[in-house]
Design a protein around this motif. Structure first.
Motif, PDB file in Angstrom:
ATOM      1  N   THR A  96      28.377  11.237   9.712  1.00 34.41           N
ATOM      2  CA  THR A  96      29.732  11.293  10.465  1.00 34.41           C
ATOM      3  C   THR A  96      29.833  12.203  11.406  1.00 34.41           C
ATOM      4  OG1 THR A  96      31.171  11.850   9.779  1.00 34.41           O
ATOM      5  CG2 THR A  96      31.321  10.600   8.939  1.00 34.41           C
ATOM      6  N   ALA A 112      24.621  10.293  13.065  1.00 37.23           N
ATOM      7  CA  ALA A 112      25.624   9.519  14.132  1.00 37.23           C
ATOM      8  C   ALA A 112      25.577   9.170  15.171  1.00 37.23           C
ATOM      9  CB  ALA A 112      27.104  10.495  13.521  1.00 37.23           C
ATOM     10  N   HIS A 163      33.863   2.896   9.062  1.00 30.25           N
ATOM     11  CA  HIS A 163      32.615   3.758   7.613  1.00 30.25           C
ATOM     12  C   HIS A 163      34.029   4.191   6.630  1.00 30.25           C
ATOM     13  CE1 HIS A 163      30.855   5.544  11.644  1.00 30.25           C
ATOM     14  NE2 HIS A 163      30.380   4.636  11.056  1.00 30.25           N
TER      15      HIS A 163
END
Length: 281
Positions: free
Chosen positions: A58, A63, A158
């Protein structure tokens, strides 16, 4: 080329969640230490590695490309759904909470663990369907395309990967309290059923003649359909090959756990027999 970009992709909400989770876990371990109770270092390492994997998924350059490249998204999916959750489960966070929390919090947690909702969500068939079935909904309903240009939906996807993965692997690892304890043979079947699911989904994506997020990809990235389809097939191959490899690894780990448990049971039986024999000497 885009996958190796060095651009930092700091996402505030996931970063705050990671920091808070890590501090909460560390506080629990320290609280146990203050009570002169030990906590296995291997569990702490596993949990922190899980948080590290989430951070890579992330907060890293990977990401930063997940809305442009399906292959980057799929690599991110594997990190969030197939690597981070089992590491977090091996960290036994629920067990840590039950041991470190005050009495009222312990009682509340036990009530939640014994609730009907938790029993339904953790039932192996339910957790398997949440973990696997929702992927087909994500990639063939338009939800994936929506997640590419809607930040809230993007973050919720996510979060879903993590929660679904934790529910799924909590039955496999079986360290934390779980309403449905499966024998090792069923755990192997439970994980093994991922193999045909990965294959079916990957083949559907590879054989597709239209990008699953075609309009957004074409108008936003400026790439042609052929290039997008090539990347889509690459992402499907990553999911198929890497996903099946990780599933096989977990089947191997279950086999090793099974062997160790049998060895411990045999050792206990041998000690009991020796003790009984010594009683007559």
């Amino acid at each position: 080329m885009a996958l190796v970009s060095t651009a930092v992709n700091l996402e505030p909400l996931p970063a705050i969640g990671l920091l808070a989770t890590g501090l909460f876990y560390a506080f629990g371990v320290e609280r146990l230490r203050g009570r002169r109770r030990s906590w296995p270092i291997t569990r702490s390492i596993s949990f922190w590695l899980g948080l590290g994997v989430i951070a890579i998924a992330t907060q890293s350059p990977l990401a930063g490309q997940d809305v442009r490249l399906f292959s980057a998204h799929m690599a991110q999916h594997l990190l969030l759904a197939l690597i981070a959750p089992p590491l977090l489960c091996l960290g036994a966070p629920i067990t840590l909470f039950l041991q470190a929390a005050s009495r009222p919090w312990q009682q509340g947690a036990v009530r939640v663990l014994h609730s009907r909702a938790v029993r339904v969500l953790t039932f192996p068939v339910t957790s398997w369907m949440i973990y696997t079935g929702t992927l087909f909904i994500l990639y063939f309903s338009g939800l994936y395309e929506l997640s590419l240009h809607n930040r809230v939906v993007h973050d919720l996807v996510h979060l879903h990967f993590l929660v679904a993965g934790f529910l799924y692997f909590s039955a496999v690892v079986a360290i934390d309290p779980h309403p449905w304890r499966m024998p090792h043979g069923l755990r192997m079947l439970y994980v093994g059923l991922q193999l045909p699911a990965h294959a079916f989904l990957a083949l559907a994506l590879i054989s597709g003649t239209k990008p699953i997020a075609g309009y957004w990809y074409v108008t936003t990235t400026g790439r042609d359909v052929a290039t997008i389809l090539t990347d889509q097939k690459l992402g499907a191959a990553i999911m198929w090959i890497a996903g099946d490899f990780l599933s096989v690894v977990w089947i191997g780990i279950i086999v090793m756990q099974w062997v160790r448990e049998d060895e411990r049971a045999q050792a206990r039986e041998d000690r009991a027999v020796d003790a009984e024999a010594n009683a007559y000497t």
